[in-house]
Design an enzyme around this catalytic site. Structure first.
Site, PDB file in Angstrom:
ATOM      1  CE  LYS A   1     118.055   5.868  35.251  1.00  0.00           C
ATOM      2  NZ  LYS A   1     119.073   5.069  35.921  1.00  0.00           N
TER       3      LYS A   1
HETATM    4  C1  PLP Z   1     120.070   6.117  36.464  1.00  0.00           C
HETATM    5  C2  PLP Z   1     120.601   6.133  37.818  1.00  0.00           C
HETATM    6  C3  PLP Z   1     121.305   7.258  38.275  1.00  0.00           C
HETATM    7  C4  PLP Z   1     121.564   8.361  37.558  1.00  0.00           C
HETATM    8  O1  PLP Z   1     120.706   9.051  36.511  1.00  0.00           O
HETATM    9  P1  PLP Z   1     121.149   9.923  35.424  1.00  0.00           P
HETATM   10  O2  PLP Z   1     120.061  10.706  35.067  1.00  0.00           O
HETATM   11  O3  PLP Z   1     121.598   9.100  34.425  1.00  0.00           O
HETATM   12  O4  PLP Z   1     122.225  10.766  35.810  1.00  0.00           O
HETATM   13  C5  PLP Z   1     121.450   7.220  39.455  1.00  0.00           C
HETATM   14  N1  PLP Z   1     121.309   6.163  40.340  1.00  0.00           N
HETATM   15  C6  PLP Z   1     120.839   4.913  39.747  1.00  0.00           C
HETATM   16  C7  PLP Z   1     120.667   3.696  40.830  1.00  0.00           C
HETATM   17  C8  PLP Z   1     120.378   4.883  38.529  1.00  0.00           C
HETATM   18  O5  PLP Z   1     120.221   3.953  37.994  1.00  0.00           O
END
Ligand code: PLP
Length: 371
Positions: free
Chosen positions: A185
């Site tokens: 992210k």
């Molecule tokens: C990364 C992501 C998540 C979940 O995040 P985690 O921390 O991996 O559980 C949920 N929704 C979207 C659209 C994402 O890109």
């Protein structure tokens, strides 16, 4: 080319300041429920422009808690986008609800408000709107729709930290929003996430739910409701503080890398990500291109792989995942726009410190593969 180093899909930006902050917590011996978590939450709330922020153990955990905020129960329906990460839909299933997918816009890749309206039934309890690839969903259409039908609006902003809609930062519109800090992210805490909200009661509930249902007044082994262990530890929160301190630099660097790709791919036969307009400012999460219909994407990916370039078939439509087909009988043809995008979109290597020379290699390899 074979001697050139491999170009990875993503990479976190970790520096000495992050190391220093993490070490400080390790040396303090206070690894969870210490003072660092609240410091991280205050800084994050400030970055988003929202009064309340509860850090949690992942974005998925955050979305699950949002289902509890919305009062989602067995038998309810939760509308969301098929063109997203599975967590956007799984959170509804965790609470016994049925995910209902509404098709997307082929250029923003976000849920189409008209398709949302068409999917509403008396059982609809919530809408999970996703800001996919950091591009804001259409809140001026979605918010009134939810109000009109008495549906809770939840924002999956896990890919959109720093994006703005009509001049306002995402997450600051009042409804609950979930954030994620996995290492791919914009910023990372290793694993981790957060839920922000404009509502103090919702915040209080979040704090209780993530901490095994403990009440503000209860002692350690008194639990007022069914909760979870969705806490974020202080070591991760320390890393989050380091990341927030340089968030502006990270976002700016990602934006520069994206505009460089825009230039380098100008003469390559792909649809590049939708440009910003006065109402929508993207926060760059991934760089996804759409290939022409006639092109064999697997072949293109294999060719790039042979040149040492990582790519991903980003994103598959959620309703066509095997467990979704088995559980709900979903199949091809249900959501034609999402399915077409899923068949043709591909993520290129993308992160804040991607070198221009590597981007040139990617563009050249893609041009050759498509020629
Ligand atoms: C990364 C992501 C998540 C979940 O995040 P985690 O921390 O991996 O559980 C949920 N929704 C979207 C659209 C994402 O890109």
């Amino acid at each position: 080319m074979s001697i050139a180093t491999r170009i990875n899909l993503s990479a976190p930006w970790i520096d000495e300041r992050d190391e220093e902050l993490v070490l400080e917590v390790l040396r303090s011996g206070w690894l969870s429920l210490g003072p660092t978590g609240p410091r991280f939450e205050a800084l994050l709330a400030d970055a988003i422009g929202v009064p309340h922020c509860a850090a949690v153990s992942s974005g998925t955990a955050g979305l699950h808690l949002c289902m509890r905020l919305a009062g989602v129960e067995p038998g309810d329906e939760v509308i969301t986008s098929p063109y997203s990460f599975v967590a956007s839909a799984n959170c509804a299933i965790y609470e016994g609800a049925t995910p209902v997918f509404a098709d997307i816009d082929p250029h923003t890749y976000n849920i189409d408000p008209a398709a949302v309206e068409a999917a509403i039934t008396p059982k609809t309890k919530a809408l999970v709107a996703v800001d996919i690839f950091g591009y804001p969903a259409e809140y001026d259409a979605l918010i009134p729709l939810c109000e009109k039908h008495g549906i809770a609006l939840i924002e999956d902003a896990c890919e959109a930290l720093g994006a703005t809609y009509k001049g306002r930062r995402l997450g600051s519109h009042g409804h609950p929003a979930a954030w994620a800090f996995y290492p791919n992210k914009q910023m990372t805490t290793g694993e981790g996430g957060a839920v922000t909200t404009g509502n103090a009661e919702q915040h209080e509930l979040l704090v209780s739910l993530r901490n095994q249902g403990r009440l503000e007044t209860s002692s350690w082994l008194q639990h007022g409701r069914l909760g979870y262990n969705y806490r974020l530890d202080d070591v991760s929160a320390a890393l989050g503080i380091g990341q927030l301190e340089k968030l502006d630099r990270i976002l700016e660097a990602r934006s520069e890398v994206a505009s460089r790709y825009g230039e380098l791919l100008r003469d390559v036969d792909v649809e590049t990500p939708l440009a910003d307009d006065p109402d929508h400012t993207r926060s760059w999460f991934v760089y996804v291109v759409k290939l022409p219909s006639a092109v064999d994407r697997n072949e293109v990916m294999a060719r790039l792989d042979r040149e040492g370039i990582a790519t991903a078939p980003y994103l598959p439509s959620i309703h066509l995942q095997s467990y979704m087909r088995e559980r709900y009988g979903f199949s091809e043809g249900m959501l034609p726009v999402s399915e077409d995008c899923s068949a043709r979109t591909m993520a290129l290597p993308f992160h804040a410190r991607l070198e221009r020379s590597d981007q040139e290699r990617v563009a050249d390899a893609l041009r050759t593969a498509l020629a």
